[in-house]
Motif scaffolding. Sequence first.
Motif, PDB file in Angstrom:
ATOM      1  N   ASP A 124      84.784   7.083   7.324  1.00  0.00           N
ATOM      2  CA  ASP A 124      86.122   6.954   6.724  1.00  0.00           C
ATOM      3  C   ASP A 124      86.114   7.457   5.282  1.00  0.00           C
ATOM      4  OD1 ASP A 124      86.998   5.862   9.076  1.00  0.00           O
ATOM      5  OD2 ASP A 124      86.718   3.784   8.422  1.00  0.00           O
ATOM      6  N   ARG A 125      85.047   7.135   4.546  1.00  0.00           N
ATOM      7  CA  ARG A 125      84.961   7.558   3.148  1.00  0.00           C
ATOM      8  C   ARG A 125      84.854   9.074   3.045  1.00  0.00           C
ATOM      9  NH1 ARG A 125      82.806   3.158  -0.424  1.00  0.00           N
ATOM     10  NH2 ARG A 125      82.994   1.249   0.784  1.00  0.00           N
ATOM     11  N   LEU A 126      84.049   9.659   3.921  1.00  0.00           N
ATOM     12  CA  LEU A 126      83.924  11.116   3.916  1.00  0.00           C
ATOM     13  C   LEU A 126      85.255  11.769   4.237  1.00  0.00           C
ATOM     14  CD1 LEU A 126      82.210  13.665   3.727  1.00  0.00           C
ATOM     15  CD2 LEU A 126      81.609  13.359   6.139  1.00  0.00           C
ATOM     16  N   ASN A 127      85.996  11.172   5.141  1.00  0.00           N
ATOM     17  CA  ASN A 127      87.300  11.706   5.516  1.00  0.00           C
ATOM     18  C   ASN A 127      88.274  11.679   4.333  1.00  0.00           C
ATOM     19  OD1 ASN A 127      89.158  12.744   7.529  1.00  0.00           O
ATOM     20  ND2 ASN A 127      90.162  10.754   7.447  1.00  0.00           N
ATOM     21  N   THR A 128      88.205  10.605   3.511  1.00  0.00           N
ATOM     22  CA  THR A 128      89.088  10.540   2.340  1.00  0.00           C
ATOM     23  C   THR A 128      88.760  11.653   1.345  1.00  0.00           C
ATOM     24  OG1 THR A 128      87.626   9.019   1.092  1.00  0.00           O
ATOM     25  CG2 THR A 128      89.268   8.026   2.563  1.00  0.00           C
ATOM     26  N   VAL A 129      87.489  12.014   1.242  1.00  0.00           N
ATOM     27  CA  VAL A 129      87.096  13.102   0.333  1.00  0.00           C
ATOM     28  C   VAL A 129      87.670  14.428   0.822  1.00  0.00           C
ATOM     29  CG1 VAL A 129      85.151  14.394  -0.607  1.00  0.00           C
ATOM     30  CG2 VAL A 129      84.999  11.903  -0.397  1.00  0.00           C
ATOM     31  N   LEU A 130      87.587  14.664   2.119  1.00  0.00           N
ATOM     32  CA  LEU A 130      88.114  15.909   2.682  1.00  0.00           C
ATOM     33  C   LEU A 130      89.626  16.005   2.491  1.00  0.00           C
ATOM     34  CD1 LEU A 130      86.044  16.055   5.997  1.00  0.00           C
ATOM     35  CD2 LEU A 130      85.617  17.277   3.856  1.00  0.00           C
ATOM     36  N   ILE A 131      90.314  14.881   2.700  1.00  0.00           N
ATOM     37  CA  ILE A 131      91.765  14.854   2.491  1.00  0.00           C
ATOM     38  C   ILE A 131      92.083  15.089   1.012  1.00  0.00           C
ATOM     39  CG2 ILE A 131      93.816  13.383   2.556  1.00  0.00           C
ATOM     40  CD1 ILE A 131      92.644  12.037   5.026  1.00  0.00           C
ATOM     41  N   GLY A 132      91.264  14.525   0.132  1.00  0.00           N
ATOM     42  CA  GLY A 132      91.467  14.722  -1.302  1.00  0.00           C
ATOM     43  C   GLY A 132      91.333  16.179  -1.705  1.00  0.00           C
ATOM     44  N   VAL A 133      90.344  16.858  -1.146  1.00  0.00           N
ATOM     45  CA  VAL A 133      90.152  18.284  -1.442  1.00  0.00           C
ATOM     46  C   VAL A 133      91.365  19.091  -0.977  1.00  0.00           C
ATOM     47  CG1 VAL A 133      88.761  20.316  -0.918  1.00  0.00           C
ATOM     48  CG2 VAL A 133      87.637  18.130  -1.376  1.00  0.00           C
ATOM     49  N   GLU A 134      91.871  18.787   0.208  1.00  0.00           N
ATOM     50  CA  GLU A 134      93.045  19.492   0.727  1.00  0.00           C
ATOM     51  C   GLU A 134      94.257  19.309  -0.182  1.00  0.00           C
ATOM     52  OE1 GLU A 134      93.706  18.095   4.651  1.00  0.00           O
ATOM     53  OE2 GLU A 134      91.882  19.000   5.492  1.00  0.00           O
ATOM     54  N   ASN A 135      94.466  18.066  -0.637  1.00  0.00           N
ATOM     55  CA  ASN A 135      95.614  17.798  -1.504  1.00  0.00           C
ATOM     56  C   ASN A 135      95.451  18.447  -2.865  1.00  0.00           C
ATOM     57  OD1 ASN A 135      97.738  15.515  -0.473  1.00  0.00           O
ATOM     58  ND2 ASN A 135      95.756  15.294   0.526  1.00  0.00           N
ATOM     59  N   PHE A 136      94.230  18.527  -3.366  1.00  0.00           N
ATOM     60  CA  PHE A 136      94.004  19.191  -4.656  1.00  0.00           C
ATOM     61  C   PHE A 136      94.320  20.672  -4.557  1.00  0.00           C
ATOM     62  CE2 PHE A 136      90.953  21.721  -7.186  1.00  0.00           C
ATOM     63  CZ  PHE A 136      91.498  21.481  -8.437  1.00  0.00           C
ATOM     64  N   LEU A 137      93.924  21.303  -3.457  1.00  0.00           N
ATOM     65  CA  LEU A 137      94.202  22.731  -3.274  1.00  0.00           C
ATOM     66  C   LEU A 137      95.697  22.996  -3.169  1.00  0.00           C
ATOM     67  CD1 LEU A 137      91.359  23.676  -0.757  1.00  0.00           C
ATOM     68  CD2 LEU A 137      91.430  24.084  -3.225  1.00  0.00           C
TER      69      LEU A 137
END
Length: 321
Positions: free
Chosen positions: A198-211
């Motif tokens: 779940d934590r790794l998934n939040t990081v991936l979602i964060g990267v997408e939103n930053f882009l």
Amino acid sequence: MHLTLGFMTMICIASCVNSEKKLIDSLRYFLLGGAFAALWGILHFLLHILDLEYPAFLFNNSIGVAALGYVSTLLDGTIPRVSSVATEPSYLVRSTIPMIVILYIFWNFRFHLTSRAATYFYLIFLVVVTILSTSTLGFFGLFMLYLIFLFTARPSFIAKVLSIFVLAFAFMLLYSEPFYIVLNELVFEKFTIGSGGDRLNTVLIGVENFLESPFLGVGPGMLTVHDLFVKMYSNFGLFGATFYFAFIFFTLYSSYKIIIKIKLKSRKLYIFYLSILLANITLLLLDVVSGMSYTYGIFWVLLGLLMSLKNLDEYKKIKIV
């Protein structure tokens, strides 16, 4: 709201703590707060072991899902975990680890807010609570404490015995099957399943939103990301994150330069600076692997205490260029 309240709290502490007495009083209340949270966690732990119902109608500060944190377990309910204040164990250890660092520095340099015995007892108590939390973040914090111990401990017999004990304990974790089963669930399996996934998934979602919104981010608190850098850049964007990291770096680096210059001029001020600076750095490193803790008071309190040290009379007497 959290940012405004936290920033104002930090500024109030930095400006109002302007004497040694106020600093010591602030540290005492700060450590008492940790004792309260830890004892609350022990209450959860004992009630779970004794199979008694937790009195949520008396001791609960949340009506949300987080309030169920007091029933945290490992291995399908086999091993109870210490959690506290209606949050999961990883948030509890964000309070205990920086406090352990401060207490250890005080104990190591024989400076105590009450007595040496009380400092030693409270230090051991917080370490035990951190271990019983079985939080991976807590174990990471204890490892950082061990590194601090290696660099600051006096070359005494106790130091050598403690080092041997820690190394022996680490050996047991790696080669003893019962410890390995627990360690596997706490660390290795987290990378693929459970909270780790779940934590790794939040990081991936964060990267997408930053882009999608690189300059201003999606807004403070809009995304929960378990990584300091991705959380800051996705929530605050390039401008906000850069300001934050610049502020943290300047505050910590300026304190480090002061420590180097006052080491031989004022032992007491040196202990204050060293303990509070290391506590800030430790919390920052915990945030690196879990996300910024700006919604928790300890982040703002520790920064405020570090900034307040320049207001002390003893600091003003020393000429620092």
